[in-house]
Design an enzyme around this catalytic site. Structure first.
Site, short mmCIF file in Angstrom:
data_model
loop_
_atom_site.label_atom_id
_atom_site.label_comp_id
_atom_site.label_asym_id
_atom_site.label_seq_id
_atom_site.Cartn_x
_atom_site.Cartn_y
_atom_site.Cartn_z
N ASP A 43 0.84 -1.20 0.00
CA ASP A 43 0.00 0.00 0.00
C ASP A 43 0.87 1.25 0.00
O ASP A 43 1.74 1.43 0.85
CB ASP A 43 -0.89 0.01 1.24
CG ASP A 43 -1.79 1.24 1.30
OD1 ASP A 43 -2.93 1.16 0.81
OD2 ASP A 43 -1.34 2.28 1.82
N TYR A 48 2.39 10.13 -0.27
CA TYR A 48 3.51 9.63 0.53
C TYR A 48 4.85 9.98 -0.10
O TYR A 48 5.89 9.87 0.55
CB TYR A 48 3.43 8.10 0.68
CG TYR A 48 2.21 7.57 1.37
CD1 TYR A 48 1.31 8.42 2.04
CD2 TYR A 48 1.93 6.22 1.36
CE1 TYR A 48 0.19 7.92 2.66
CE2 TYR A 48 0.80 5.70 1.98
CZ TYR A 48 -0.07 6.55 2.63
OH TYR A 48 -1.19 6.05 3.24
N LYS A 73 -3.12 5.89 -4.28
CA LYS A 73 -4.26 6.77 -4.05
C LYS A 73 -4.10 8.12 -4.74
O LYS A 73 -2.97 8.61 -4.88
CB LYS A 73 -4.42 7.01 -2.53
CG LYS A 73 -4.35 5.74 -1.69
CD LYS A 73 -4.33 6.03 -0.21
CE LYS A 73 -4.01 4.78 0.61
NZ LYS A 73 -2.58 4.47 0.62
N HIS A 106 -8.02 9.31 -1.82
CA HIS A 106 -7.34 9.35 -0.53
C HIS A 106 -8.17 10.01 0.57
O HIS A 106 -8.26 9.49 1.68
CB HIS A 106 -6.00 10.09 -0.70
CG HIS A 106 -4.99 9.73 0.33
ND1 HIS A 106 -3.64 9.80 0.10
CD2 HIS A 106 -5.11 9.28 1.61
CE1 HIS A 106 -2.98 9.42 1.19
NE2 HIS A 106 -3.85 9.10 2.12
#
Length: 283
Positions: A43, A48, A73, A106
């Site tokens: 994931d 990120y 996402k 997200h």
């Protein structure tokens, strides 16, 4: 059972590897280690800023792409039809992949950020449905959606979300939302399963862990799995990565499950879909 069949018939591992804050060299190494340890669900997210590292880790693992289930996402700054398509293609490029197994919104657009948040979410979802039809995404879902966001989305959606990834851990597991998703055939996926480390101070969890000769983190992960939710613990240390996988050889009793269910709030991030991550109007 170590997998769950989603409402679109695709199969997701019930235990995966989270990569939040795992960037650059550390990210590459941890993903490679996780895959070598048996994880098949990885994931990540555009936000990120580690998709390139995750992609390198996947490539370095030498594992067949078809054996992996990769999630990423679309971030709040890319909300919209065309923006979502661009964001997905950028993620594919960074990950060095031809398709994504699960693509999530997200965070939902909300009224503090969008004058018509329902339409914004619907447009993102329409793009994701089209990308799924093209084969660039296998499954589509959402993250941090409350019932009000799901109700609005389902008014126009042609495809019911396969997954809702939410904050879910001992001390904060959103039971009403969890039940709503179950009633609509949407699988819950748990982020922050270890409550930002707060679970390690719980005497209740420690007592249960000692009874089973397991660690507190293993008990928390097992509790999530027995709720029928997918769980994605993250770590960058080899021992913890492997420990978090060792949760299928024991089972919590009904009383233990309820005891954990009833724990007082702890480890809550404070991140709420209606006010997070900012209060600035986008449109």
């Amino acid at each position: 059972m170590n997998t769950i069949t989603l409402n679109d018939k695709n199969i997701i591992p019930i235990l995966g590897f989270g990569t939040y804050k795992a960037t650059e060299t550390e990210g590459v190494k941890s993903v490679k280690t996780a895959i070598a340890s048996g994880y098949r669900l990885i994931d990540t997210a555009a936000k990120y800023e580690n998709e390139e590292a995750v992609g390198k880790g996947i490539k370095a693992s030498g594992i067949d792409r078809a054996e992996l289930f990769v999630t990423t996402k679309v971030w709040r700054e890319d909300m919209g039809y065309e923006q979502t398509i661009r964001a997905l293609n950028e993620s594919l490029k960074k990950l060095q992949l031809d398709y994504i197994d699960l693509y999530l919104i997200h965070w939902p657009a909300n009224e503090l950020n969008y004058s018509n948040w329902q339409k914004t979410n619907a447009e993102v979802w329409r793009a994701m449905e089209d990308l799924q039809a093209e084969g660039k995404i296998k499954s589509i879902g959402v993250s941090n959606f409350w019932t009000e966001h799901l109700d609005a989305l389902l008014q126009t959606a042609k495809v019911v979300p396969a997954v809702n990834q939410i904050e879910f851990h001992p001390g904060y597991w959103q039971p009403e939302l969890t039940q709503y998703c179950k009633d609509h055939g949407i699988v819950i996926e748990a982020w922050s399963p270890l409550a930002r480390g707060k679970i390690f101070g719980s005497d209740v969890l420690n007592n249960i862990a000692q009874k089973h000769n397991k660690s507190i983190s293993q008990v928390a992960i097992r509790w999530i799995i027995q709720h029928g939710a997918v769980v994605i613990p993250k770590s960058t240390t080899v021992a913890r990565i492997q420990e978090n996988m060792d949760v299928f050889g024991f089972e919590l009793s009904e009383d233990e499950m309820k005891t954990i269910d009833d724990l007082p709030e702890m480890g809550f991030s404070g991140e709420l879909p209606n006010i997070w991550p900012d209060r600035v109007k986008v449109d």
